[in-house]
Scaffold this motif. Structure first.
Motif, PDB file in Angstrom:
ATOM      1  N   PHE A   1       0.805  -1.233   0.000  1.00 56.55           N
ATOM      2  CA  PHE A   1       0.000   0.000   0.000  1.00 56.55           C
ATOM      3  C   PHE A   1       0.834   1.278   0.000  1.00 56.55           C
ATOM      4  O   PHE A   1       0.280   2.366  -0.074  1.00 56.55           O
ATOM      5  N   GLY A   2       2.143   1.151   0.079  1.00 54.97           N
ATOM      6  CA  GLY A   2       2.988   2.340   0.156  1.00 54.97           C
ATOM      7  C   GLY A   2       3.214   2.743   1.609  1.00 54.97           C
ATOM      8  O   GLY A   2       2.438   2.390   2.494  1.00 54.97           O
ATOM      9  N   GLU A   3       4.291   3.500   1.821  1.00 52.78           N
ATOM     10  CA  GLU A   3       4.685   3.815   3.197  1.00 52.78           C
ATOM     11  C   GLU A   3       3.707   4.729   3.917  1.00 52.78           C
ATOM     12  O   GLU A   3       3.401   4.527   5.102  1.00 52.78           O
ATOM     13  N   ALA A   4       3.212   5.744   3.219  1.00 49.42           N
ATOM     14  CA  ALA A   4       2.313   6.701   3.873  1.00 49.42           C
ATOM     15  C   ALA A   4       1.060   5.973   4.362  1.00 49.42           C
ATOM     16  O   ALA A   4       0.660   6.119   5.524  1.00 49.42           O
ATOM     17  N   THR A   5       0.475   5.167   3.487  1.00 48.28           N
ATOM     18  CA  THR A   5      -0.733   4.444   3.874  1.00 48.28           C
ATOM     19  C   THR A   5      -0.438   3.446   4.991  1.00 48.28           C
ATOM     20  O   THR A   5      -1.264   3.244   5.895  1.00 48.28           O
ATOM     21  N   ALA A   6       0.737   2.839   4.956  1.00 51.04           N
ATOM     22  CA  ALA A   6       1.087   1.882   6.012  1.00 51.04           C
ATOM     23  C   ALA A   6       1.183   2.577   7.371  1.00 51.04           C
ATOM     24  O   ALA A   6       0.715   2.052   8.384  1.00 51.04           O
ATOM     25  N   ILE A   7       1.781   3.759   7.399  1.00 56.42           N
ATOM     26  CA  ILE A   7       1.855   4.492   8.673  1.00 56.42           C
ATOM     27  C   ILE A   7       0.440   4.786   9.176  1.00 56.42           C
ATOM     28  O   ILE A   7       0.103   4.539  10.333  1.00 56.42           O
TER      29      ILE A   7
END
Lengths: 301, 301
Positions: free
Chosen positions: B110-116
C-alpha cells in the motif's frame, strides 16, 4: 459581536497557558526510561501550538455548567492526539515538512524512526490518561467510556486518519468543493467536534445543545481550514514559522486555488456566520465560542 | 506435562479460527469510506498471525471462571494493537522487512504513507472497540476502564513502544543479557502480560492469581523471543515465510549471538520451566497455559 481582537487574544493566551501547564504536569518527565522517546514526546507537544482543541474541551464543559478544570485531562489527551497527527503528517513520506511554527519538525530532530514511534506513543498516552481520569470515572464511568469512544472514532479511520489519507490521495489531483469540504470535515472538523462535545457530554449537556455544538465545530473546522489555505498564500512565513506556498508546491487543491483569495475570504466569513447561527440557542455564555469563530478570520498563525 | 504436539496444535488452531472469525466481524468492511485504509487494515490483520495475544485474553478470562466469549472484543483489540506494531516495525526506516509470514508487508503493498496511517488506524480502532464493549461496561465500567488503561500502558512509551525504541537503538551495538532481557520484556512481554491480565481482571481474579499470570507472561515472552532468535538462525524460511538471518544482517545482539544455538535452547527451556513454576498455584485448569509454554519450544513459525 464586535470582538476586541487584542483583549480576546489575551483571553486565549490565558487558556493556552493553563493547558500548557497541565500538559507540563501530565507528560512524563524527559528522563523517564527510555529517555529519547519521552524527550521527543515533549518536543512534539511543546511546539508553540494554539491549544484550540483542549480549549474547546474546557469550553464545552463550561457551557454545560461544569468546572473546566475537571476535564483538563481529557483536554490534554486531545492535544496529544493532535500533536501525534502533526508528527506523522510532517514525515517525509507524508507532507515532508521540515519546519512547524519555526521549529524543526520532530523527525528532523530525532530521526524518522523515533518520530513514528513518538506519534504512536502520544496517541497511546492519550488513552492512558483518559482511561485513568479517576475523578471523571468516579462521577460517571459510562459517560467517560462514551467520551473515550467518541474521541477514538473522531481520530480514527473514518475520522481524522481517513481525512489524511484522502488528503494525500488528492495531491496532484483536481477536486471539487464538496470533496474538499468532505476531506477537511474528516481531517480537521472531526477532532474539533469531538473536543467540544467531549467537554459538554461530561457536563451532561442535553442532546439539542450537543447537536448545536457539533454544528458549530463543523463550521469552525472549515473556517479554520480556509484561513489556513489563505495563510499559505498570503501569510508571513516569519510569523507562521514555516514556508508559505507549500500547497501550490504539492499541487494541492485548496480553497484559494478553487475560489481565489477573495472568494476564499468570503467563504470563511460565511462559515463564521454559520458558527454564530449554530449558537442561536445559547445566551451570552457562548460569547467566547462566538468570538473564537470571528477571531479565526483575523488569525496570522 | 508431556504435551501431545499434534493434538495441542489443533487446540490452538481452533482458538485461532474463533479469533479470526471475531476479527472478521469486528473489522470494518473493505468498502467502508475511505476504502484504501480499510482494505489495508484488513490486509495487516489477516496475515496468518498466530493470535497468541487474543488467545491469552480468552484464556485469562476462562481461568478466572468467566466465559471466554464475553471478552472477545478485548481479545481482538489486542490483536489490532499487535498488528499495528508489526506494520510500523516493518517500515523501511525501522526494520525494513519486505515479507512477513510469506506475504508482502503492508507498506510494500500500500505504500509507506498508507502503512503508517494503517498502523495508526488499527491502534485507534482498538480503543474504539474496547471503550464500546457495552456488555463489559454494563457489568463493571470501572473494571473496563482499568483494563483499557493497563493495555494502553503496556503498548505505550514505557512498554512496547519503549522496547521497540531500545531495540532500534541496539542495532550495531553489543548489549548484554540483562539489557536484552529488559528490551524484550518491554517489546514483547508487556503485551503478553496485559493480554493475560486483561482477561483475568475482567473475570475478577484475585491479586495473587494476577501476579502469577503476570510472571507466567513475562517468562513466556522471553521464551518466545529466544525461540524467535533461534528460528532466525536455524529456521526454515519457507515455513517461516520470511528470510532467515535478518538479525545477523542488522548486526543485532540476540540470544543466539550471545549464547550460541545450544545455549539459547537451554535458556528457552529454563524460561518454560519458570512459566510452569509461575502456575504452581493453579490446578489442571491451567494446563492449556502450561502446554502453550512447552509448545513454544517446538514451534517452527
Amino acid at each position: 459581536m464586535l470582538v476586541d481582537l487584542h483583549e480576546f487574544s489575551q483571553q486565549i493566551q490565558q487558556r493556552k497557558e493553563y493547558i500548557d501547564n497541565c500538559l507540563e504536569n501530565l507528560l512524563k518527565k524527559e528522563d523517564t526510561y527510555p529517555p529519547v522517546i519521552h524527550q521527543a514526546m515533549r518536543y512534539a507537544v511543546f511546539n508553540g501550538g494554539k491549544r484550540l482543541r483542549p480549549i474547546m474541551v474546557l469550553e464545552g464543559h463550561r457551557l454545560a455548567g461544569g468546572n473546566p478544570e475537571s476535564v483538563s485531562t481529557i483536554a490534554c489527551a486531545m492535544e496529544m492526539i493532535h500533536s501525534y497527527s502533526l508528527v506523522h503528517d510532517d514525515l517525509p513520506v507524508m507532507d515532508d515538512d521540515d519546519y512547524r511554527r519555526g521549529q524543526l519538525t520532530c523527525h528532523r530532530v530525532f530521526g524518522e524512526a523515533t518520530a513514528i514511534l513518538t506519534g504512536d506513543a502520544l496517541l497511546t498516552e492519550a488513552f492512558v490518561l483518559m482511561s485513568g481520569s479517576t475523578d471523571l470515572a468516579a462521577q460517571n464511568p459510562l459517560r467517560l467510556l462514551q467520551v473515550i469512544r467518541e474521541i477514538a472514532q473522531a481520530a480514527g479511520s473514518e475520522g481524522m486518519i481517513g481525512g489524511q489519507l484522502i488528503d494525500l490521495d488528492a495531491e496532484n489531483k483536481a477536486i471539487n468543493r464538496e470533496e474538499l469540504e468532505g476531506l477537511h470535515s474528516l481531517k480537521t472538523g472531526a477532532l474539533f467536534k469531538a473536543s467540544l462535545r467531549a467537554g459538554a457530554i461530561l457536563g451532561e449537556m442535553d442532546d439539542q445543545g450537543l447537536t448545536a455544538l457539533g454544528q458549530y465545530a463543523h463550521h469552525f473546522g472549515l473556517a479554520f481550514q480556509i484561513t489556513d489555505d489563505i495563510l499559505d498564500v498570503d501569510g508571513d512565513q516569519f510569523v507562521l514559522g514555516k514556508p508559505v506556498g507549500s500547497d501550490a508546491k504539492n499541487m494541492k487543491s485548496t480553497y484559494t486555488s478553487l475560489f481565489g483569495l477573495d472568494g476564499a475570504r468570503q467563504l470563511a466569513r460565511q462559515c463564521v456566520d454559520r458558527c454564530h447561527d449554530s449558537l442561536a440557542g445559547f445566551g451570552t455564555e457562548a460569547d467566547f465560542l462566538r468570538d473564537l469563530a470571528t477571531f479565526t478570520l483575523h488569525r496570522t498563525v
